[in-house]
Design a protein around this motif. Structure first.
Motif, PDB file in Angstrom:
ATOM      1  N   THR A   1       0.514  -1.499   0.147  1.00 23.71           N
ATOM      2  CA  THR A   1       0.503  -0.275   0.224  1.00 23.71           C
ATOM      3  C   THR A   1       0.982   1.119   0.130  1.00 23.71           C
ATOM      4  OG1 THR A   1      -0.003  -0.562   2.668  1.00 23.71           O
ATOM      5  CG2 THR A   1      -2.146  -0.587   1.059  1.00 23.71           C
ATOM      6  N   MET A   2       2.226   1.497   0.293  1.00 22.18           N
ATOM      7  CA  MET A   2       2.615   2.662   0.516  1.00 22.18           C
ATOM      8  C   MET A   2       3.889   2.927  -0.264  1.00 22.18           C
ATOM      9  SD  MET A   2       4.598   3.780   4.020  1.00 22.18           S
ATOM     10  CE  MET A   2       3.503   3.787   4.862  1.00 22.18           C
ATOM     11  N   SER A   3       4.218   3.484  -1.254  1.00 17.70           N
ATOM     12  CA  SER A   3       5.355   3.575  -2.279  1.00 17.70           C
ATOM     13  C   SER A   3       6.932   3.059  -1.571  1.00 17.70           C
ATOM     14  CB  SER A   3       6.021   4.892  -2.666  1.00 17.70           C
ATOM     15  OG  SER A   3       4.944   5.768  -3.157  1.00 17.70           O
ATOM     16  N   ASP A   4       7.691   2.517  -2.489  1.00 18.61           N
ATOM     17  CA  ASP A   4       8.829   1.821  -1.980  1.00 18.61           C
ATOM     18  C   ASP A   4       9.834   2.597  -0.994  1.00 18.61           C
ATOM     19  OD1 ASP A   4      10.688  -0.952  -1.341  1.00 18.61           O
ATOM     20  OD2 ASP A   4      12.024   0.271  -2.823  1.00 18.61           O
ATOM     21  N   TYR A   5       9.881   4.238  -2.237  1.00 22.14           N
ATOM     22  CA  TYR A   5      10.985   4.666  -1.107  1.00 22.14           C
ATOM     23  C   TYR A   5      10.569   5.398   0.460  1.00 22.14           C
ATOM     24  CZ  TYR A   5       8.139   9.298  -1.554  1.00 22.14           C
ATOM     25  OH  TYR A   5       7.180   9.830  -1.263  1.00 22.14           O
ATOM     26  N   LEU A   6       9.243   5.484   1.183  1.00 19.06           N
ATOM     27  CA  LEU A   6       8.960   5.971   2.068  1.00 19.06           C
ATOM     28  C   LEU A   6       8.838   4.062   3.069  1.00 19.06           C
ATOM     29  CD1 LEU A   6       5.741   7.282   1.205  1.00 19.06           C
ATOM     30  CD2 LEU A   6       7.539   8.590   2.504  1.00 19.06           C
ATOM     31  N   VAL A   7       8.802   3.370   2.619  1.00 21.33           N
ATOM     32  CA  VAL A   7       8.933   1.814   3.097  1.00 21.33           C
ATOM     33  C   VAL A   7      10.202   1.826   3.707  1.00 21.33           C
ATOM     34  CG1 VAL A   7       8.915  -0.753   3.034  1.00 21.33           C
ATOM     35  CG2 VAL A   7       6.766   0.448   1.730  1.00 21.33           C
ATOM     36  N   GLN A   8      11.151   1.617   2.886  1.00 18.28           N
ATOM     37  CA  GLN A   8      12.398   2.050   3.136  1.00 18.28           C
ATOM     38  C   GLN A   8      13.376   2.840   4.230  1.00 18.28           C
ATOM     39  OE1 GLN A   8      14.634  -0.736   1.728  1.00 18.28           O
ATOM     40  NE2 GLN A   8      12.486  -1.530   1.060  1.00 18.28           N
ATOM     41  N   ARG A   9      12.725   4.092   4.019  1.00 23.19           N
ATOM     42  CA  ARG A   9      13.114   5.227   5.313  1.00 23.19           C
ATOM     43  C   ARG A   9      12.376   4.805   6.627  1.00 23.19           C
ATOM     44  NH1 ARG A   9      12.180  11.225   2.357  1.00 23.19           N
ATOM     45  NH2 ARG A   9      13.796  10.791   0.632  1.00 23.19           N
ATOM     46  N   ILE A  10      11.479   4.422   6.415  1.00 23.51           N
ATOM     47  CA  ILE A  10      10.360   3.644   7.884  1.00 23.51           C
ATOM     48  C   ILE A  10      11.602   2.384   8.795  1.00 23.51           C
ATOM     49  CG2 ILE A  10       8.502   2.570   8.709  1.00 23.51           C
ATOM     50  CD1 ILE A  10       6.668   4.536   7.195  1.00 23.51           C
ATOM     51  N   ALA A  11      11.601   1.819   7.503  1.00 22.93           N
ATOM     52  CA  ALA A  11      12.611   0.564   7.387  1.00 22.93           C
ATOM     53  C   ALA A  11      14.055   0.872   8.515  1.00 22.93           C
ATOM     54  CB  ALA A  11      12.808  -0.378   6.942  1.00 22.93           C
ATOM     55  N   SER A  12      14.318   1.840   7.821  1.00 19.75           N
ATOM     56  CA  SER A  12      15.419   2.463   8.424  1.00 19.75           C
ATOM     57  C   SER A  12      15.438   3.526   9.767  1.00 19.75           C
ATOM     58  CB  SER A  12      16.487   2.232   6.874  1.00 19.75           C
ATOM     59  OG  SER A  12      16.399   3.789   6.169  1.00 19.75           O
ATOM     60  N   ALA A  13      14.790   3.848   9.871  1.00 26.83           N
ATOM     61  CA  ALA A  13      14.497   5.184  10.832  1.00 26.83           C
ATOM     62  C   ALA A  13      14.581   4.294  12.345  1.00 26.83           C
ATOM     63  CB  ALA A  13      13.783   6.526  10.675  1.00 26.83           C
ATOM     64  N   ARG A  14      15.629   5.149  13.184  1.00 28.25           N
ATOM     65  CA  ARG A  14      15.615   4.576  14.363  1.00 28.25           C
ATOM     66  C   ARG A  14      14.821   4.924  15.479  1.00 28.25           C
ATOM     67  NH1 ARG A  14      19.323   6.660  17.444  1.00 28.25           N
ATOM     68  NH2 ARG A  14      19.918   8.938  16.387  1.00 28.25           N
ATOM     69  N   HIS A  15      14.053   6.743  14.881  1.00 31.21           N
ATOM     70  CA  HIS A  15      12.916   6.502  15.361  1.00 31.21           C
ATOM     71  C   HIS A  15      11.160   5.847  14.791  1.00 31.21           C
ATOM     72  CE1 HIS A  15      15.920   9.143  17.981  1.00 31.21           C
ATOM     73  NE2 HIS A  15      16.098   9.253  16.878  1.00 31.21           N
TER      74      HIS A  15
END
Length: 561
Positions: A425-439
């Motif tokens: 349901t979400m664009s890949d660039y956002l999925v990757q950012r969420i996965a790599s975000a510490r917070h």
């Protein structure tokens, strides 16, 4: 602007390169001799005696002035009534800002300087002709007007004063309205700002009577409706309700604004009706990074603001804070009924009212709306929960953009989705950012089951739908961005809707040969998120808005066999 103010502004600009007052060459450009001569052809030259007032705050439909000699001082009055010059406009500069493209009440005053001043005065109709006929000059004017509005907003000049508790739902409601409509404001938070007490004493108010909006002349509105505020500030344009428009666009999201730009630029008398502010759901997005042509991203509000100005440049009229409550499909031209009792008639109608986020099915959810539960994640909402733990509910792009944006200012972001993940349901660039975000933490198969708090949200619990395990956190803000409920109650009974309430168009509506956006009524079209089967993306909405105008033209001017 006095010398001390200029120096202060420049000093601030050294720290903040985004300040338009520091970009004088673009914000207050001086036209070349050749350009000035071309501009002069559209108006008439006249002298102004010293201190002659040429426009006043609250005026509508003011003229455009090119200064040939002397100065025009742009000024406002401070809270104590003192006249303060914001900036003297010099020879070969021009007056005005964005309100010159519409009939809203202007924000500042203008008068001739201390010496004799010569100007070229250009009437509104001729100003529009100038902007469209002289594209190089029009570009300079357009850029300057946008920067001037940004400067007024940044420095709180020409502003309304909002007084209220920062965590009050009504304070936030009014602040969001002013912000999304690009209206300058100064906010006094009674929970934090000591200066707010002076206003309360001046107007003999108690905290229970807040929020309040103070207008020029110390006129005060106590917790006004959005329509009443829009009327008082002159945001709402006046219309001749006997007129018949070629095209009425209902909704000013990306799809509706695109239809307005293309309709007006192709010669259709176009009006846009919007219940709150331009932008729709997209207008609440902190940053859209996959929209074509903006490699560094653009906020939804900035995109909507530019589109609004673009539509007005071509002559489209915008009625803000005017909700359409019904449509009379049995008469032609079609009759749109507004919430204030007015009527708008149009030969063709484009429905672009979009959709709204669904409310969570959890006890107490509505009680915390505006006081811990939000449907937008802009800098305003982020400021209310700085340093706290927050929850974003939803797996679409809006939820992803909100989570990434909030992670820059809050302690931690919990993303809750009922599904197994985000990829579908979400664009890949956002999925990757969420996965790599510490917070940011992603919680799949999860749903909120408990809300706690007195006047504001203080804690939230969610449940894992597989194990039944519950987790409770001291969360002070929930950003709900789930599902889509179409804004179509006002057309029910007139148009065919699908089971979810979206407008049926094209072949399913019986008009396959006409347009994929034609509804069950000829001359009425639906585009963007409100349309059944549409792709819920900003770019697709803009595309539909631009293409639908071709069908409108065919309907209004059918080909002769």
């Amino acid at each position: 602007m006095a010398n001390a103010d200029i120096e202060s502004s420049r000093a601030e600009a050294d720290l903040d390169p985004t300040d338009p007052w520091a970009r004088e060459a673009q914000t207050f450009p001086r036209l070349s001799e050749e350009m000035a001569e071309r501009v002069a052809r559209y108006g008439s030259e006249e002298p102004l005696a010293p201190h002659t007032v040429v426009f006043q705050r609250g005026d509508r439909g003011r003229d455009f002035f090119l200064i040939l000699e002397g100065t025009i001082e742009v000024f406002e009055f401070d809270d104590d009534g003192t006249l303060r010059v914001l900036r003297p406009q010099l020879a070969h500069e021009f007056t005005g800002e964005l309100d010159l493209f519409n009939d809203r009440a202007i924000l500042v005053n203008g008068r001739a300087g201390a010496t004799v001043t010569r100007v070229v005065r250009i009437k509104r109709a001729d100003f529009r002709r100038l902007v469209q006929s002289e594209p190089d000059i029009g570009e300079i004017i357009m850029r300057a007007f946008i920067l001037r509005r940004v400067g007024l907003i940044k420095h709180g000049q020409g502003a309304a004063v909002l007084i209220g508790a920062g965590h009050s739902a009504d304070t936030l409601r009014l602040q969001q309205f002013l912000n999304r409509n690009g209206y300058p404001m100064r906010v006094f938070d009674t929970e934090k700002d000591a200066d707010a007490g002076g206003f309360l004493e001046c107007f003999s108010l108690s905290a229970a009577e807040l929020p309040m909006v103070v207008l020029p002349g110390h006129r005060a509105l106590r917790n006004p409706t959005l329509a009443a505020l829009a009327d008082a500030l002159g945001i709402t344009e006046d219309f001749d309700h006997e007129s018949v428009f070629d095209l009425a666009v209902v909704g000013a999201g990306p799809a509706g604004l695109a239809a307005a730009v293309y309709g007006a630029s192709e010669g259709l008398q176009t009006i846009v009706l919007e219940s709150v502010a331009p932008g729709g759901q997209a207008g609440t997005s902190s940053k859209i990074e996959n929209y074509l042509g903006f490699p560094t991203g653009i906020s939804g509000q900035a995109l909507a603001g530019r589109a609004q100005v673009q539509a007005q440049k071509f002559g489209a009229r915008l009625a803000i804070s005017r909700e359409v409550t019904g449509i009379d499909c049995d008469v032609t031209p079609y009759m749109l009924k507004l919430d204030d009792g007015a009527r708008i008639r149009a030969r063709a109608v484009v429905i672009a009212t979009g959709a709204r986020y669904r409310k969570l099915d959890v006890e107490g959810f509505e009680r915390f709306e505006g006081q811990g539960v939000y449907y937008a994640a802009t800098a305003m909402e982020a400021g209310l929960c700085r340093g706290a733990e927050v929850i974003v509910v939803g797996g679409g792009n809006s939820a992803g953009q909100a989570a990434v944006f909030l992670a820059g200012s809050v302690r931690h972001v919990h993303v809750l989705v009922r599904s197994a993940g985000l990829a579908a349901t979400m664009s890949d660039y956002l999925v990757q950012r969420i996965a790599s975000a510490r917070h940011i933490s992603l919680h799949t198969h999860s749903e909120i089951c408990l809300l706690e708090g007195d006047s504001a949200l203080s804690a939230v619990a969610w449940r894992d739908r597989r194990s039944g395990e519950e987790t409770k956190k001291p969360v002070t803000a929930i950003f709900a961005m789930i599902g889509a409920v179409p804004n179509t109650t006002w057309v029910d009974g007139c148009l065919d809707l699908d089971a979810q309430g979206f407008v049926i168009t094209g072949a399913k509506a019986g008009h396959a040969a006409d347009s994929p956006y034609t509804t069950s009524r000829p001359g009425v079209y639906a585009i963007g998120d409100v349309r059944s089967g549409s792709v819920k993306r900003v770019a697709s909405g803009v595309g539909e808005g631009s293409v639908v105008v071709q069908a409108v033209h065919r309907f209004l001017h059918p080909p002769v066999d």
